[in-house]
Design a protein around this motif. Structure first.
Motif, PDB file in Angstrom:
ATOM      1  N   THR A  49      41.655  34.247  30.238  1.00 20.10           N
ATOM      2  CA  THR A  49      42.836  34.814  29.517  1.00 20.10           C
ATOM      3  C   THR A  49      42.219  35.575  28.453  1.00 20.10           C
ATOM      4  O   THR A  49      43.069  36.619  28.008  1.00 20.10           O
ATOM      5  CB  THR A  49      43.588  33.445  28.826  1.00 20.10           C
ATOM      6  N   PHE A  51      39.827  37.267  28.145  1.00 24.72           N
ATOM      7  CA  PHE A  51      39.365  38.801  28.826  1.00 24.72           C
ATOM      8  C   PHE A  51      40.405  39.502  29.208  1.00 24.72           C
ATOM      9  O   PHE A  51      40.020  40.876  29.468  1.00 24.72           O
ATOM     10  CB  PHE A  51      38.503  38.568  30.069  1.00 24.72           C
ATOM     11  N   ALA A 215      45.170  23.201  34.938  1.00 27.41           N
ATOM     12  CA  ALA A 215      45.391  24.714  34.593  1.00 27.41           C
ATOM     13  C   ALA A 215      43.847  25.287  34.430  1.00 27.41           C
ATOM     14  O   ALA A 215      43.612  25.999  33.547  1.00 27.41           O
ATOM     15  CB  ALA A 215      46.294  24.958  33.446  1.00 27.41           C
ATOM     16  N   SER A 216      43.098  24.885  35.420  1.00 31.75           N
ATOM     17  CA  SER A 216      41.494  25.134  35.018  1.00 31.75           C
ATOM     18  C   SER A 216      41.106  26.455  35.971  1.00 31.75           C
ATOM     19  O   SER A 216      39.871  26.296  36.223  1.00 31.75           O
ATOM     20  CB  SER A 216      40.644  24.017  35.451  1.00 31.75           C
ATOM     21  N   ARG A 240      34.191  39.055  36.751  1.00 26.57           N
ATOM     22  CA  ARG A 240      34.701  39.806  35.376  1.00 26.57           C
ATOM     23  C   ARG A 240      34.955  39.290  34.262  1.00 26.57           C
ATOM     24  O   ARG A 240      35.158  39.690  33.124  1.00 26.57           O
ATOM     25  CB  ARG A 240      35.850  40.700  36.049  1.00 26.57           C
ATOM     26  N   GLY A 465      48.884  28.407  37.069  1.00 23.55           N
ATOM     27  CA  GLY A 465      47.786  29.464  36.778  1.00 23.55           C
ATOM     28  C   GLY A 465      47.145  29.770  37.982  1.00 23.55           C
ATOM     29  O   GLY A 465      47.361  29.378  39.296  1.00 23.55           O
TER      30      GLY A 465
HETATM   31  C1  LIG Z   1      38.857  41.222  32.843  1.00 26.52           C
HETATM   32  C2  LIG Z   1      40.102  40.511  33.445  1.00 26.52           C
HETATM   33  C3  LIG Z   1      41.301  41.200  32.939  1.00 26.52           C
HETATM   34  C4  LIG Z   1      42.564  40.558  33.205  1.00 26.52           C
HETATM   35  N1  LIG Z   1      43.845  41.364  32.910  1.00 26.52           N
HETATM   36  C5  LIG Z   1      44.929  40.867  33.284  1.00 26.52           C
HETATM   37  C6  LIG Z   1      46.048  41.186  32.574  1.00 26.52           C
HETATM   38  O1  LIG Z   1      46.212  42.311  31.893  1.00 26.52           O
HETATM   39  N2  LIG Z   1      47.422  40.721  32.979  1.00 26.52           N
HETATM   40  C7  LIG Z   1      47.423  39.583  34.008  1.00 26.52           C
HETATM   41  O2  LIG Z   1      48.398  39.265  34.590  1.00 26.52           O
HETATM   42  N3  LIG Z   1      46.205  39.189  34.471  1.00 26.52           N
HETATM   43  C8  LIG Z   1      44.993  39.504  34.142  1.00 26.52           C
HETATM   44  N4  LIG Z   1      43.713  39.033  34.530  1.00 26.52           N
HETATM   45  C9  LIG Z   1      44.022  37.952  35.312  1.00 26.52           C
HETATM   46  C10 LIG Z   1      43.976  36.686  34.449  1.00 26.52           C
HETATM   47  O3  LIG Z   1      42.565  35.954  34.918  1.00 26.52           O
HETATM   48  C11 LIG Z   1      44.942  35.690  34.653  1.00 26.52           C
HETATM   49  O4  LIG Z   1      46.302  36.213  35.013  1.00 26.52           O
HETATM   50  C12 LIG Z   1      45.113  34.680  33.783  1.00 26.52           C
HETATM   51  O5  LIG Z   1      44.333  34.766  32.552  1.00 26.52           O
HETATM   52  C13 LIG Z   1      44.593  33.340  34.110  1.00 26.52           C
HETATM   53  O6  LIG Z   1      45.090  32.279  33.421  1.00 26.52           O
HETATM   54  P1  LIG Z   1      44.706  30.747  33.783  1.00 26.52           P
HETATM   55  O7  LIG Z   1      45.276  30.164  32.279  1.00 26.52           O
HETATM   56  O8  LIG Z   1      45.089  30.287  34.907  1.00 26.52           O
HETATM   57  O9  LIG Z   1      43.164  30.666  33.730  1.00 26.52           O
HETATM   58  P2  LIG Z   1      42.107  30.841  32.679  1.00 26.52           P
HETATM   59  O10 LIG Z   1      42.411  31.754  31.488  1.00 26.52           O
HETATM   60  O11 LIG Z   1      40.735  31.382  33.244  1.00 26.52           O
HETATM   61  O12 LIG Z   1      41.902  29.379  31.913  1.00 26.52           O
HETATM   62  C14 LIG Z   1      40.964  28.345  32.778  1.00 26.52           C
HETATM   63  C15 LIG Z   1      40.696  27.284  31.664  1.00 26.52           C
HETATM   64  O13 LIG Z   1      40.172  26.254  32.420  1.00 26.52           O
HETATM   65  C16 LIG Z   1      39.011  25.909  31.831  1.00 26.52           C
HETATM   66  N5  LIG Z   1      38.297  25.083  32.982  1.00 26.52           N
HETATM   67  C17 LIG Z   1      37.764  25.413  34.117  1.00 26.52           C
HETATM   68  N6  LIG Z   1      37.403  24.275  34.786  1.00 26.52           N
HETATM   69  C18 LIG Z   1      37.591  23.184  33.914  1.00 26.52           C
HETATM   70  C19 LIG Z   1      37.277  21.667  33.831  1.00 26.52           C
HETATM   71  N7  LIG Z   1      37.022  21.433  35.255  1.00 26.52           N
HETATM   72  N8  LIG Z   1      37.548  20.929  33.131  1.00 26.52           N
HETATM   73  C20 LIG Z   1      38.243  21.670  31.719  1.00 26.52           C
HETATM   74  N9  LIG Z   1      38.299  22.841  31.728  1.00 26.52           N
HETATM   75  C21 LIG Z   1      38.058  23.710  32.731  1.00 26.52           C
HETATM   76  C22 LIG Z   1      38.438  27.110  31.322  1.00 26.52           C
HETATM   77  O14 LIG Z   1      37.366  26.993  30.561  1.00 26.52           O
HETATM   78  C23 LIG Z   1      39.558  27.924  30.915  1.00 26.52           C
HETATM   79  O15 LIG Z   1      39.629  27.726  29.650  1.00 26.52           O
HETATM   80  C24 LIG Z   1      42.891  39.446  33.954  1.00 26.52           C
HETATM   81  C25 LIG Z   1      41.496  38.949  34.474  1.00 26.52           C
HETATM   82  C26 LIG Z   1      40.183  39.282  34.153  1.00 26.52           C
HETATM   83  C27 LIG Z   1      39.012  38.700  34.358  1.00 26.52           C
END
Ligand SMILES: Cc1cc2nc3c(=O)[nH]c(=O)nc-3n(C[C@H](O)[C@H](O)[C@H](O)COP(=O)(O)OP(=O)(O)OC[C@H]3O[C@@H](n4cnc5c(N)ncnc54)[C@H](O)[C@@H]3O)c2cc1C
Length: 502
Positions: A49, A51, A215-216, A240, A465
């Protein structure tokens, strides 16, 4: 940790990205006692998120729906917005996934997209118009045409989205345990979730809860899982974003009986700077992306074109383009622009050092100087560009629409935005593949509850997520990831809190 160990939380949320915090904040607003677990240190917290470009895809009838979200933080008179309706978002998901997107989940995503973004604005997330990715400013025009469906982004992008979510969690008195990796789900004999085993800074602990929200993230930062599920070459690609999304809680959920779902061999992977670091770095966030390729001619080290660069707007092709690049030798490609198209480059290209020349043959020489050790085939390169220039049809070049200005008799054709490379200066940007997140995960229902192979909810287990499957296959419409995480995060948090209170 010792204090947390003595409590029974209503809801424990695993992860500290957008999906996790929308869940945590929604659960807290139901008066639940919530704990957030973050595997990363406080310095590196926030997952992918942090990034992101902060783009959230959502439906809207027009500028009148966006103004209550941007709320004076941006000027609506400077942009042009086409309506993006329910049918448009659904159709985009259908189209880019080849009709595979889960019909129930995708409808929830689409139907709740606008309302969820507005809810986030009410919570305190600040929005602006997305002029950066996929937007088009026509020469001499005063207004920017915003991308279809991707009109909004968080002001300050992922970095500020992440810091805002941490601040909101702090204000809601949600404790966060850092450097705490969840690794096992604890269940009672009746199947209810009772807690989670974590590996913290001082060893292994069991933390107790009535409901657990996973949500990891995906497993894209785990080379072993990339190899096992995506295929052999994927162990070599650059990541990335965060290095912490390594899939152990996806495995733990499967071991607890959750159904695996979606395209486990699929992922979101994009063209990025060939010199990008192996894992995402917070000083660069998403600035290594190289997404202006629809206006380029793209060739590999053999000097050959390998895709239709102009198949569609970049937000509809960038997520599958990485896979195409991986299939090229050394996963190395070049995007070539000339004077006509250089002004269309996204500002993110400023982080690269392009090869610059006044003629195509000089460009070939310069690329050879820099990339000769990888076996760049200069003669083929020049032959390809000559054939491309000869195949470009007359017509009006218009980056604002799919202009149909194309090549004829090439393999592959370029079907939009085909202009000749004939006006110096010429610029070449080297691009490789960067993996963003994986598409396969565990299966949830419309309430964000994790379900088993008989499609029964696992009592007390919710997910949201990148770790959920069934939304994206083969490809992805830009901005849908953050929205997916938030829509189902909000649902997961609300339903987990209500489950806990029952
Ligand atoms: C460079 C880049 C740009 C992007 N730009 C966009 C954009 O503009 N719009 C869009 O819709 N999507 C974008 N994305 C896709 C984006 O990754 C997702 O849409 C969104 O951020 C994912 O959110 P999330 O909360 O599912 O995962 P994340 O934000 O990756 O959160 C996962 C969390 O879980 C934690 N974690 C992992 N394993 C464990 C564990 N075993 N125990 C405890 N904690 C753990 C991690 O440390 C992290 O805090 C982009 C991705 C990248 C890499």
């Amino acid at each position: 940790m010792r204090d947390a160990e003595r409590e029974v939380f209503d809801v424990i949320v695993v992860g500290a990205g957008n999906a996790a915090f929308t869940a945590a904040l929604a659960a807290r607003s139901e008066e639940a006692r919530v704990l957030v677990l973050e595997k990363a240190s406080q310095k590196l917290r926030g997952g992918n998120t942090r990034f992101t470009g902060g783009i959230f895809r959502c439906t809207y009838n027009g500028i009148e729906d966006l103004v209550p979200i941007v709320r004076g933080n941006d000027n609506p008179d400077t942009v042009i917005v086409a309506p993006y309706l329910r049918a448009d978002f659904l159709q985009d998901l259908e189209r880019v996934t080849g009709g595979r997107t889960d019909p129930v989940l995708s409808q929830v995503l689409v139907d709740r997209s606008y309302d969820t973004v507005r809810w986030m604005a009410d919570l305190g997330v600040v929005w602006e118009f997305n002029r950066a990715v996929g937007a088009v400013t026509l020469a001499g025009a005063a207004k920017v045409k915003l991308p279809f469906g991707g009109a909004l982004r968080v002001k300050g992008e992922g970095v500020v989205l992440s810091s805002t979510l941490f601040r909101l969690a702090e204000e809601a008195e949600i404790p966060i345990l850092y450097e705490t990796q969840a690794q096992r789900i604890i269940t009672a004999l009746d199947g209810r979730i009772t807690g989670v085993e974590v590996r913290g800074p001082d060893g292994i602990h069991i933390l107790n809860c009535h409901a657990l929200v996973l949500a990891s993230g995906g497993f894209q930062a785990n080379p072993e899982m990339r190899t096992a599920y995506l295929g052999p070459n994927w162990s070599l690609v650059k990541v990335r974003g965060t290095r912490f999304n390594t899939g152990e809680m996806t495995r733990a959920a499967l071991a607890t009986g959750a159904q695996s779902y979606g395209e486990w061999s699929g992922c979101h992977a994009t063209p990025i700077d060939a010199d990008a670091p192996t894992y995402g770095e917070l000083r660069l966030t998403d600035k290594t992306n190289r997404l202006s390729y629809p206006f380029s001619v793209m060739v590999n080290l053999d000097g050959e074109r390998f895709v239709d660069e102009g198949e569609d707007f970049n937000l509809y092709t960038y997520a599958k383009m990485g896979r195409e690049i991986l299939q090229q030798r050394s996963a190395t490609t070049f995007q070539i622009f000339d004077r006509k198209t250089i002004p269309l480059l996204e500002t993110r290209y400023n982080t690269a050092t392009p090869v610059i020349a006044e003629s195509l043959s000089e460009l070939a020489d310069r690329i050879e100087e820099r990339y000769g050790s990888l076996g760049f085939r200069k003669a083929n390169f020049l032959k390809t560009l000559e054939a491309y220039n000869a195949a470009v049809q007359e017509g009006v070049f218009n980056p604002d629409i799919r202009d149909g200005k194309r090549t004829v008799s090439l393999r592959p054709e370029k079907t939009n935005w085909a202009t000749r490379l004939d006006e110096p200066p010429f610029q070449a940007y080297a691009a490789t593949v960067g993996i963003t997140f994986t598409f396969g995960g565990i299966r949830i229902n419309a309430d964000a509850a994790a379900i088993d192979y008989l499609e029964r909810p696992l009592p007390g287990l919710f997910a949201t997520g990148e770790m959920t499957g069934g939304f994206f296959y083969l490809n992805y419409p830009g901005g849908a990831g953050l929205t997916r995480g938030a829509v189902f995060g909000r649902l997961a948090g609300t339903n987990a809190a209500r489950f806990a209170q029952k």
